[in-house]
Design a protein around this motif. Structure first.
Motif, PDB file in Angstrom:
ATOM      1  N   UNK A  13       0.954  -1.393   0.021  1.00 37.56           N
ATOM      2  CA  UNK A  13      -0.280   0.022  -0.092  1.00 37.56           C
ATOM      3  C   UNK A  13       0.903   1.233  -0.104  1.00 37.56           C
ATOM      4  N   UNK A  14       1.704   1.339   0.846  1.00 37.00           N
ATOM      5  CA  UNK A  14       2.574   2.697   0.941  1.00 37.00           C
ATOM      6  C   UNK A  14       3.303   2.717  -0.366  1.00 37.00           C
ATOM      7  N   UNK A  15       3.862   1.626  -1.003  1.00 40.25           N
ATOM      8  CA  UNK A  15       4.617   1.507  -2.204  1.00 40.25           C
ATOM      9  C   UNK A  15       3.926   2.147  -3.340  1.00 40.25           C
ATOM     10  N   UNK A  16       2.510   1.839  -3.433  1.00 39.99           N
ATOM     11  CA  UNK A  16       1.747   2.163  -4.687  1.00 39.99           C
ATOM     12  C   UNK A  16       1.470   3.662  -4.361  1.00 39.99           C
ATOM     13  N   UNK A  17       1.308   4.059  -3.375  1.00 39.40           N
ATOM     14  CA  UNK A  17       0.859   5.635  -3.111  1.00 39.40           C
ATOM     15  C   UNK A  17       2.420   6.422  -3.212  1.00 39.40           C
TER      16      UNK A  17
END
Length: 477
Positions: free
Chosen positions: A150-154
């Motif tokens: 999740x943090x990577x995608x954003x």
């Protein structure tokens, strides 16, 4: 909020949906109520009260595919739960089907290639701890309990941003389940438009069931916490601004204001040095210099495993408090911005709230803006306005949270005229459409084109996307 629509035929649809799910997934992992269901819908932010109709606890990519297909066939909205830290609770949708990836936390480290293969539900701490065993680390945010995918995608601001870029810049490839239930592998050579969108475009294009992440040989850093009294705040923040404008890639510093140990707010300085340990730990080196900006209340810095820093942040912001978050982007700490954040710190309504500024510099700024979906590449600070309170907790006096939310909104509004357009997409919600419209900058048009190609019915809504009406022309890839 009701967990099921009141349409007369809904029970029949639900029965058919459940029958289809249980024909492809073990029935004990298809949840509509009970303790395991309650555990699955309990998120980081206790203010979220969303009741999905069914939770599918996925353990394989095939489970995810079956869940997506069943939801589409029966007209049920889909959401994806990884770490569950989104403040708006977008891991859940009312009356929807949740693809719960928390049972998919495997991490495989290829030390020779410097690559981690990470399952969709793995937490940042899972990845960092596994990498440390091989003398490596991953680019993450500041907290370990946040989902790595999740943090990577954003985007993924963090303490290694200056040296190695954003978390999104370190994504090498992914396995993705698309809106029709098909599975694709994507990287720079395979489905390149989708891969481009995954690096900063949020969880809007499919379910990432596995990601390949670049690792770096920096398991130990020089890091820690320095606290200064608010009475020294203006000078500390001004001096820090000058230092950080000229800092090397190896030094990334989070700066903030927190309710202090004695009740009065304190200036929080959290350096991370990812270069030579001898240089970073030297008494006259770049890290210890930050302990001499004034007279600190606390100065605890030294060599530390990256996993220790993640665990410390998790302890500072535990699961189960109620809260809200807002974001701004500023070029630096001007005199006016310093005045605004100091004033807001004196007005903290809860002992758990915080104002944090994350440094964006170095390697992250040298990535061409059009090469990933992330929309801002010039040096800046990402402002994280965190309002947290305990439900009915002593001293809050406001279990509904209205005054705590008002504090965050007032600071958010006060910073507007001094801020750059847009904001950090992982921290943007529906109440700030102007920021959403500008969040991807020149990448907006291309991002929406990819969305239209891979998910034309908008099955996935991990983070807000601009509308087509606000999109500038696509940029070249």
């Amino acid at each position: 909020m009701q967990s099921r629509p009141e349409a007369d035929d809904h029970d029949d649809v639900s029965a058919a949906l459940l029958a289809q799910l249980r024909s492809t997934t073990a029935s004990g992992r298809v949840l509509t109520g009970g303790p395991e269901y309650e555990k699955a819908v309990r998120l980081f932010n206790a203010a979220v009260d969303i009741r999905p109709s069914v939770v599918v606890r996925c353990v394989t990519t095939a489970d995810v595919q079956a869940g997506v297909r069943a939801a589409r066939e029966h007209g049920v909205p889909v959401s994806v739960r990884g770490g569950g830290h989104d403040f708006w609770g977008r891991a859940l949708r009312p009356g929807g089907l949740v693809l719960d990836l928390t049972g998919m936390r495997e991490v495989h480290i290829d030390a020779d290639r410097g690559v981690a293969t990470v399952a969709g539900g793995a937490l940042s701490s899972d990845v960092v701890v596994a990498a440390e065993r091989a003398g490596l680390t991953a680019v993450t945010g500041t907290a370990g309990a946040v989902g790595m995918v999740g943090i990577t995608l954003g985007g993924g601001y963090g303490p290694l941003t200056g040296r190695f870029g954003l978390a999104a810049d370190n994504l090498l490839g992914a396995e993705v389940v698309l809106a029709d239930g098909s599975r694709v592998d994507t990287d720079t050579e395979h489905e390149p438009d989708l891969f481009w969108a995954l690096r900063g475009g949020g969880g809007n294009f499919g379910v990432v069931t596995s990601a390949r992440i670049r690792l770096h040989p920096v398991p130990t850093v020089v890091a820690g916490t320095i606290l200064y009294p608010i009475s020294q705040g203006h000078r500390i923040l001004a001096d820090l601004d000058e230092i950080l404008r000229n800092s090397t890639d190896e030094l990334t510093v989070d700066v903030g204001l927190l309710p202090g140990p004695a009740g009065a707010p304190a200036v929080y300085v959290a350096p991370t040095w990812s270069g030579s340990l001898d240089e970073g730990a030297a008494e006259k080196g770049p890290v210890h210099r930050l302990t001499r900006l004034g007279t600190p209340l606390l100065a605890d810095v030294g060599p530390a495993a990256r996993s220790a820093g993640l665990a410390a942040t998790d302890a500072m912001f535990p699961v189960g408090r109620m809260g809200a978050i807002r974001t701004r982007t500023v070029a630096g700490m001007s005199e006016k911005i310093i005045e605004i954040v100091e004033h807001s710190a004196h007005a903290f309504t809860s002992p758990f709230s915080a104002i944090l500024l994350h440094q964006f510099h170095g390697a992250a700024t040298r990535v061409p803006v059009g090469s990933t979906a992330f929309g801002r590449r010039e040096p800046h600070r990402m402002v994280e306005i965190i309002s947290l309170w305990e439900k009915g907790g002593a001293g809050t006096g406001d279990p509904g949270g209205s005054r705590h939310l008002r504090w965050a909104e007032q600071l958010h509004a006060a910073l507007e005229q001094f801020s750059l357009p847009g904001g950090y997409v992982n921290f943007l919600g529906p109440e700030t459409p102007d920021q959403v419209a500008a969040a991807y900058g020149p990448n907006t048009g291309r991002l929406l084109a990819v969305k239209s190609a891979v998910d034309p019915d908008s099955v996935f809504a991990g983070t807000p996307l601009p509308s087509a009406a606000t999109a500038p022309a696509p940029t070249a890839g």
